[in-house]
Design an enzyme around this catalytic site. Structure first.
Site, mmCIF file in Angstrom:
data_model
loop_
_atom_site.group_PDB
_atom_site.id
_atom_site.type_symbol
_atom_site.label_atom_id
_atom_site.label_comp_id
_atom_site.label_asym_id
_atom_site.label_seq_id
_atom_site.Cartn_x
_atom_site.Cartn_y
_atom_site.Cartn_z
ATOM 1 N N ASN A 74 -70.228 32.179 30.250
ATOM 2 C CA ASN A 74 -69.830 32.636 28.909
ATOM 3 C C ASN A 74 -69.976 31.468 27.924
ATOM 4 O OD1 ASN A 74 -68.109 33.014 26.612
ATOM 5 N ND2 ASN A 74 -67.188 34.763 27.638
ATOM 6 N N ASP A 134 -69.407 31.496 24.582
ATOM 7 C CA ASP A 134 -68.664 31.689 23.321
ATOM 8 C C ASP A 134 -68.229 30.370 22.683
ATOM 9 O OD1 ASP A 134 -68.790 34.384 23.805
ATOM 10 O OD2 ASP A 134 -66.659 34.628 24.285
ATOM 11 N N HIS A 135 -67.734 29.458 23.522
ATOM 12 C CA HIS A 135 -67.101 28.276 22.933
ATOM 13 C C HIS A 135 -68.087 27.192 22.519
ATOM 14 C CE1 HIS A 135 -63.385 30.230 23.120
ATOM 15 N NE2 HIS A 135 -63.492 30.442 24.412
ATOM 16 N N ARG A 170 -67.895 23.288 12.120
ATOM 17 C CA ARG A 170 -68.499 22.564 11.008
ATOM 18 C C ARG A 170 -69.416 23.451 10.158
ATOM 19 N NH1 ARG A 170 -68.385 16.836 10.911
ATOM 20 N NH2 ARG A 170 -66.283 16.334 11.559
ATOM 21 N N HIS A 226 -69.247 37.189 23.768
ATOM 22 C CA HIS A 226 -68.310 38.171 23.194
ATOM 23 C C HIS A 226 -68.469 38.161 21.680
ATOM 24 C CE1 HIS A 226 -63.769 39.533 23.016
ATOM 25 N NE2 HIS A 226 -64.568 40.337 22.343
ATOM 26 N N ARG A 279 -66.887 39.145 18.716
ATOM 27 C CA ARG A 279 -65.573 39.649 18.289
ATOM 28 C C ARG A 279 -65.674 40.233 16.899
ATOM 29 N NH1 ARG A 279 -61.255 37.321 21.754
ATOM 30 N NH2 ARG A 279 -59.841 38.458 20.416
ATOM 31 N N ARG A 309 -65.372 35.065 15.222
ATOM 32 C CA ARG A 309 -64.828 33.702 15.217
ATOM 33 C C ARG A 309 -65.731 32.739 15.992
ATOM 34 N NH1 ARG A 309 -59.510 34.557 19.005
ATOM 35 N NH2 ARG A 309 -59.121 36.186 17.465
ATOM 36 N N HIS A 310 -66.512 33.245 16.946
ATOM 37 C CA HIS A 310 -67.458 32.335 17.626
ATOM 38 C C HIS A 310 -68.880 32.915 17.591
ATOM 39 C CE1 HIS A 310 -65.987 34.803 20.928
ATOM 40 N NE2 HIS A 310 -64.871 34.112 21.077
ATOM 41 N N GLU A 362 -70.007 41.296 25.683
ATOM 42 C CA GLU A 362 -68.593 41.714 25.674
ATOM 43 C C GLU A 362 -68.245 42.207 24.286
ATOM 44 O OE1 GLU A 362 -65.770 38.749 26.650
ATOM 45 O OE2 GLU A 362 -66.694 38.333 28.565
ATOM 46 N N THR A 404 -57.268 34.571 22.927
ATOM 47 C CA THR A 404 -58.324 35.014 23.828
ATOM 48 C C THR A 404 -57.941 36.408 24.316
ATOM 49 O OG1 THR A 404 -59.561 34.452 25.843
ATOM 50 C CG2 THR A 404 -57.227 33.864 25.811
ATOM 51 N N THR A 405 -58.807 37.008 25.161
ATOM 52 C CA THR A 405 -58.526 38.363 25.634
ATOM 53 C C THR A 405 -57.335 38.314 26.588
ATOM 54 O OG1 THR A 405 -60.913 38.634 25.528
ATOM 55 C CG2 THR A 405 -59.662 40.437 26.503
ATOM 56 N N GLU A 410 -64.491 44.724 35.689
ATOM 57 C CA GLU A 410 -64.250 43.278 35.781
ATOM 58 C C GLU A 410 -62.746 43.079 35.834
ATOM 59 O OE1 GLU A 410 -66.611 40.581 33.469
ATOM 60 O OE2 GLU A 410 -64.968 39.157 33.305
ATOM 61 N N HIS A 450 -61.809 35.196 33.809
ATOM 62 C CA HIS A 450 -60.825 34.733 32.830
ATOM 63 C C HIS A 450 -59.964 33.620 33.424
ATOM 64 C CE1 HIS A 450 -58.334 34.509 29.296
ATOM 65 N NE2 HIS A 450 -59.239 35.250 28.712
ATOM 66 N N GLY A 451 -60.054 32.470 32.767
ATOM 67 C CA GLY A 451 -59.220 31.338 33.162
ATOM 68 C C GLY A 451 -59.635 30.661 34.451
ATOM 69 N N GLY A 477 -66.187 30.856 31.291
ATOM 70 C CA GLY A 477 -66.608 30.245 30.037
ATOM 71 C C GLY A 477 -65.880 28.983 29.671
ATOM 72 N N HIS A 478 -64.628 29.117 29.247
ATOM 73 C CA HIS A 478 -63.917 28.017 28.594
ATOM 74 C C HIS A 478 -63.919 26.737 29.422
ATOM 75 C CE1 HIS A 478 -60.290 25.858 27.062
ATOM 76 N NE2 HIS A 478 -60.871 26.172 25.918
HETATM 77 N N1 PXP Z 1 -64.559 37.876 31.227
HETATM 78 C C1 PXP Z 1 -64.117 38.478 30.104
HETATM 79 C C2 PXP Z 1 -64.191 39.973 30.036
HETATM 80 C C3 PXP Z 1 -63.629 37.726 29.022
HETATM 81 O O1 PXP Z 1 -63.176 38.350 27.906
HETATM 82 C C4 PXP Z 1 -63.642 36.320 29.111
HETATM 83 C C5 PXP Z 1 -63.176 35.500 27.951
HETATM 84 O O2 PXP Z 1 -63.972 35.722 26.846
HETATM 85 C C6 PXP Z 1 -64.136 35.741 30.284
HETATM 86 C C7 PXP Z 1 -64.559 36.534 31.335
HETATM 87 C C8 PXP Z 1 -64.213 34.248 30.448
HETATM 88 O O3 PXP Z 1 -62.944 33.690 30.399
HETATM 89 P P1 PXP Z 1 -62.795 32.100 30.313
HETATM 90 O O4 PXP Z 1 -63.411 31.676 29.027
HETATM 91 O O5 PXP Z 1 -61.319 31.894 30.368
HETATM 92 O O6 PXP Z 1 -63.524 31.541 31.501
#
Ligand code: PXP
Length: 240
Positions: free
Chosen positions: A9, A11-12, A20, A45, A47, A51-52, A72, A102-103, A153, A190-191, A212-213
């Site tokens: 992912n 996004d970040h 910036r 994602h 959104r 935001r990203h 997403e 976050t979600t 998921e 997630h996480g 992702g993060h």
């Molecule tokens: N899966 C889904 C459906 C998510 O919404 C996210 C966060 O955007 C992730 C996976 C990835 O989560 P993380 O960034 O905490 O790894």
């Protein structure tokens, strides 16, 4: 050897870019580097508040990537129109609140069944693989199946925040086993980090992890290719 697909992912990368307001770091370039380093797909994602990731990022990702794009999005008419125009490999429907960082939880598929059903049908009719992001709850899984989603998921956020809590892990294991009984494809995310991914990768029914993060944070320390290789190794060790 069992190969769990790793969806990265990005996004970040866009979060840092947007800090910036310029054009770098470029999330599409990050996606290409991730694929070269072993990612099996890219997740992004879009959104509602942008935001990203932005609309143009999604279009570029679809145009340039050599691996599947997992889009997403919230189940809204605006997002549906964008997804149908971009035609990603997959759409993961997620709940979205403007005020959340976050979600925070999974979709309430039971409470939202009437709302979700036409979105799932329209995406499926367009040849897009639909997945629903849900908490590890058997009743929610049953409803995902009833609504015609081929993939779920499982939200690993509670597990990740309470690593070492065997109750959260057991919930995920039972839910994953249940997806197998229902004939649903099981993803999770997630996480997740290299420290907590092992017990999740060891769950036999899980075929894809979306992360992702942590990876983007590690990329600052060791570089994105190394962060992905380290995650790949942690997953492979636990899965085999
Ligand atoms: N899966 C889904 C459906 C998510 O919404 C996210 C966060 O955007 C992730 C996976 C990835 O989560 P993380 O960034 O905490 O790894």
């Amino acid at each position: 050897m069992r190969h769990i697909r790793l969806g990265v992912n990005i996004d970040h990368v866009a979060t840092v870019r947007n800090a910036r307001g310029g054009s770098y770091p470029d999330p599409v370039r990050a996606a290409e580097i991730a694929i070269a380093a072993g990612a099996d797909g890219i997740t992004a994602h879009l959104r509602e508040d942008r935001r990203h990731i932005r609309d143009a990022d999604m279009a570029e990702l679809k145009a340039r990537l050599t691996k599947p794009l997992n889009f997403e999005m919230a189940a809204t008419d605006e997002m549906l129109a964008i997804a149908l125009a971009i035609k990603p490999h997959a759409v993961c429907l997620v709940p979205e609140k403007r005020t959340e960082v976050t979600t925070e939880g999974g979709l309430d598929v039971i409470g939202g069944q009437a709302h979700l059903k036409p979105y799932i049908a329209k995406l499926r009719d367009a040849g897009i693989r639909v997945s629903l992001f849900i908490d590890p709850d058997v009743k929610q899984l049953d409803m995902a199946k009833a609504l015609g989603a081929p993939v779920v998921e499982l939200h690993t956020g509670s597990y990740a925040h309470h690593t070492g809590d065997s109750h959260e892990l057991k919930r995920l294991v039972s839910a994953a086993v249940h997806t197998g009984r229902l004939g649903l494809e099981c993803h999770a995310g997630h996480g997740l980090t290299t420290d907590n991914v092992g017990p999740i990768a060891a769950i036999k029914d899980i075929v894809e992890l979306n992360i992702g993060h942590f990876l983007i944070g590690e990329a600052i320390m060791v570089g994105l290719p190394q962060a992905i290789r380290d995650m790949r190794a942690a997953i492979d060790r636990a899965a085999n």
